[in-house]
Design an enzyme around this catalytic site. Structure first.
Site, PDB file in Angstrom:
ATOM      1  N   ARG A   1       0.798  -1.339   0.063  1.00 43.03           N
ATOM      2  CA  ARG A   1       0.048   0.005  -0.029  1.00 43.03           C
ATOM      3  C   ARG A   1       0.882   1.072   0.087  1.00 43.03           C
ATOM      4  O   ARG A   1       0.595   2.305  -0.522  1.00 43.03           O
ATOM      5  CB  ARG A   1      -0.904  -0.001   1.108  1.00 43.03           C
ATOM      6  CG  ARG A   1      -2.057   1.401   1.225  1.00 43.03           C
ATOM      7  CD  ARG A   1      -2.966   1.252   2.192  1.00 43.03           C
ATOM      8  NE  ARG A   1      -3.143   0.275   3.297  1.00 43.03           N
ATOM      9  CZ  ARG A   1      -2.298   0.229   4.239  1.00 43.03           C
ATOM     10  NH1 ARG A   1      -1.524   1.336   4.708  1.00 43.03           N
ATOM     11  NH2 ARG A   1      -2.454  -0.715   5.321  1.00 43.03           N
TER      12      ARG A   1
ATOM     13  N   TYR B   1     -17.582  16.803 -14.444  1.00 42.79           N
ATOM     14  CA  TYR B   1     -17.820  15.245 -14.497  1.00 42.79           C
ATOM     15  C   TYR B   1     -18.575  14.757 -13.409  1.00 42.79           C
ATOM     16  O   TYR B   1     -18.583  15.419 -12.105  1.00 42.79           O
ATOM     17  CB  TYR B   1     -16.504  14.331 -14.313  1.00 42.79           C
ATOM     18  CG  TYR B   1     -16.538  12.892 -14.257  1.00 42.79           C
ATOM     19  CD1 TYR B   1     -16.979  12.338 -15.535  1.00 42.79           C
ATOM     20  CD2 TYR B   1     -16.554  12.260 -13.022  1.00 42.79           C
ATOM     21  CE1 TYR B   1     -17.169  11.069 -15.468  1.00 42.79           C
ATOM     22  CE2 TYR B   1     -16.717  11.002 -13.005  1.00 42.79           C
ATOM     23  CZ  TYR B   1     -16.869  10.293 -14.194  1.00 42.79           C
ATOM     24  OH  TYR B   1     -17.190   8.899 -14.073  1.00 42.79           O
TER      25      TYR B   1
ATOM     26  N   ASP C   1      -8.517  18.985 -13.714  1.00 43.90           N
ATOM     27  CA  ASP C   1      -8.786  17.751 -14.456  1.00 43.90           C
ATOM     28  C   ASP C   1      -8.355  17.495 -15.959  1.00 43.90           C
ATOM     29  O   ASP C   1      -8.858  18.289 -16.786  1.00 43.90           O
ATOM     30  CB  ASP C   1     -10.163  17.460 -14.132  1.00 43.90           C
ATOM     31  CG  ASP C   1     -10.529  15.790 -14.410  1.00 43.90           C
ATOM     32  OD1 ASP C   1      -9.970  15.488 -15.698  1.00 43.90           O
ATOM     33  OD2 ASP C   1     -11.502  15.302 -14.120  1.00 43.90           O
TER      34      ASP C   1
ATOM     35  N   LYS D   1      -9.274   6.855 -18.917  1.00 38.88           N
ATOM     36  CA  LYS D   1      -9.695   7.035 -20.202  1.00 38.88           C
ATOM     37  C   LYS D   1      -8.459   7.102 -21.124  1.00 38.88           C
ATOM     38  O   LYS D   1      -7.914   6.009 -21.414  1.00 38.88           O
ATOM     39  CB  LYS D   1     -10.209   8.581 -19.945  1.00 38.88           C
ATOM     40  CG  LYS D   1     -11.133   8.676 -18.869  1.00 38.88           C
ATOM     41  CD  LYS D   1     -12.429   7.705 -19.029  1.00 38.88           C
ATOM     42  CE  LYS D   1     -13.412   7.654 -17.800  1.00 38.88           C
ATOM     43  NZ  LYS D   1     -13.743   8.785 -17.044  1.00 38.88           N
TER      44      LYS D   1
HETATM   45  C1  LIG Z   1     -14.011   9.413 -15.711  1.00 42.67           C
HETATM   46  C2  LIG Z   1     -13.698  10.545 -15.382  1.00 42.67           C
HETATM   47  C3  LIG Z   1     -13.597  10.839 -13.871  1.00 42.67           C
HETATM   48  C4  LIG Z   1     -13.614   9.818 -12.896  1.00 42.67           C
HETATM   49  O1  LIG Z   1     -12.505   8.932 -13.105  1.00 42.67           O
HETATM   50  P1  LIG Z   1     -12.721   7.304 -12.608  1.00 42.67           P
HETATM   51  O2  LIG Z   1     -11.671   6.829 -12.879  1.00 42.67           O
HETATM   52  O3  LIG Z   1     -14.179   6.926 -13.302  1.00 42.67           O
HETATM   53  O4  LIG Z   1     -12.904   7.300 -11.182  1.00 42.67           O
HETATM   54  C5  LIG Z   1     -13.134  12.317 -13.548  1.00 42.67           C
HETATM   55  N1  LIG Z   1     -12.997  13.203 -14.386  1.00 42.67           N
HETATM   56  C6  LIG Z   1     -13.321  13.177 -15.834  1.00 42.67           C
HETATM   57  C7  LIG Z   1     -13.272  14.176 -16.760  1.00 42.67           C
HETATM   58  C8  LIG Z   1     -13.613  11.714 -16.257  1.00 42.67           C
HETATM   59  O5  LIG Z   1     -13.971  11.466 -17.508  1.00 42.67           O
END
Ligand SMILES: *Cc1c(COP(=O)(O)O)cnc(C)c1O
Length: 385
Positions: A49, A101, A172, A197
């Protein structure tokens, strides 16, 4: 990322052959604990961890791509976001973008607001940062381009305001990726990714990461990564590291395909509105040109007619899979009002501009001729009714 091109860094940054065997790819260190030679005398690795060499390689690689000193990886994008919030005072003031998001919005409103945090929202593509980021703000949470309307906000201007009032700016960067936008170079303190993604890119891992060059944030987040525990496993770290190796060529192809599809949509009579920041008639174009070097496969557009028509279109594609998520090699299509943004109340969706007929594409890296043909036949089905 001082001395290498990104196309090189995606393959080599943070990695060197494994010293014992010379393995070129960092191995999957599938272990929960590490042997100690003497009590508290160990190699630097004690318990997985706290640290894992496969995870380390991923963290160093993505940090280099984002021009950051440190990377801290998590089991999901939301795990990364939640850990950042855990580092703030319990009554912290947070300002977020107005079309965040959905999962981030839910985390803010349903979990951290209950614990005493204060959240407000602004359209950063329009607002004056000085007006919406008050003195006493702890954190600004920015997505640019946003989801699903792909609005663009001025990262450097927002970063300057944050620095003036002592707030942290977190960007983000999931949609743009470091291939096209590097927020730390524009003044942001933290960059966050859902590596689920584009970074992983193959729709087979859920993961997240935070990148920073701020020593205090790095120390806090590294502490919380272990103390709070939302860590990624070694396999997921390894798969993501492998995915990142092709990030530069994938993004170039996502962009090339998206440009072709945008050109086709722009000419189509059934399309009422089109959103793609790297398209000359898009309201975000000038700013996108200034702070980004391109954009990937995310497109949204409003189809003429009612919800039923839009539903028929997204249900009729054969290559574009009807699914949430984005950023993989395969093309996806979805209807935000019924799917990713269904949890946003209808009045709020209308106020934001998320019409019932808004369709979001995540354009993959297939042959673009096949993708256009697929959209055309689905368009025909939807119009015929
Ligand atoms: C998918 C997504 C998230 C969240 O991420 P997870 O890996 O699904 O927890 C946050 N911000 C954006 C822009 C996303 O597309």
């Amino acid at each position: 990322m001082a001395d290498e091109h990104l196309q090189t860094a995606v393959i080599h940054a943070g990695q060197s052959p494994e010293p014992v065997t010379g393995a070129v790819m960092p191995p999957v260190f599938q272990t929960s604990t590490y042997a100690q030679e003497w009590p508290a005398k160990h190699t630097g690795y004690e318990y997985a961890r706290g640290d894992n060499p496969t995870r380390q390689a991923l963290q160093r690689c993505v940090a280099a791509l984002e021009s950051a000193e440190h990377g801290i990886a998590f089991g999901s994008g939301l795990g990364a976001t939640s850990t950042i919030l855990q580092a703030l005072p319990a009554n912290a003031k947070v300002v977020g973008g107005d079309d965040l998001y959905g999962g981030t919005y839910r985390l803010f409103e349903r979990i951290y607001r209950k614990r005493g945090m204060d959240f407000s929202y602004a359209d950063f593509s329009q607002a004056d940062p000085a007006e919406v980021i008050a003195e006493g703000t702890h954190l600004v949470w920015l997505e640019t381009p946003t989801n699903p309307l792909l609005k663009v906000a001025d990262v450097a201007a927002i970063a300057a305001r944050c620095r003036a009032v002592g707030a942290t700016l977190a960007v983000d960067n999931t949609f743009a990726t470091p291939i096209f936008q590097r927020p730390i170079e524009l003044g942001a303190h933290l960059v966050v990714h859902s590596t689920t993604k584009y970074l992983n890119g193959h729709s087979d891992v859920v993961g997240g990461i935070v990148l920073t060059s701020e020593p205090e944030w790095a120390e806090q987040l590294t502490f919380l990564q272990n103390a709070s525990g939302a860590v990624p496993g070694p396999w997921d770290s390894w798969l993501t590291l492998r995915g990142v190796k092709t990030l530069a060529i994938r993004m170039a192809k996502h962009q090339e395909n998206a440009q072709r599809i945008v050109a086709w949509l722009a000419d189509h009579d059934e399309v009422e509105r089109l959103h793609y920041p790297m398209w000359e008639s898009d309201p975000g174009y000038a700013l996108a040109k200034k702070q980004m070097s391109g954009f990937g496969g995310m497109i949204s557009f409003v189809l003429r007619g009612d919800l039923a028509r839009a539903e028929r279109l997204v249900a009729s594609t054969k290559l574009f899979t009807l699914a949430e998520s984005l950023g993989g090699v395969e093309s996806l299509i979805e209807l935000p009002a019924s799917m990713t943004h269904a949890s946003v109340p209808p009045e709020q969706r209308a106020a934001l501009g998320i019409d019932d007929g808004l369709i979001r594409l995540s354009v993959g890296i297939e042959h673009v001729g096949d993708l256009v043909a697929d959209l055309q036949q689905a368009m025909d089905v939807s119009v015929r009714g």
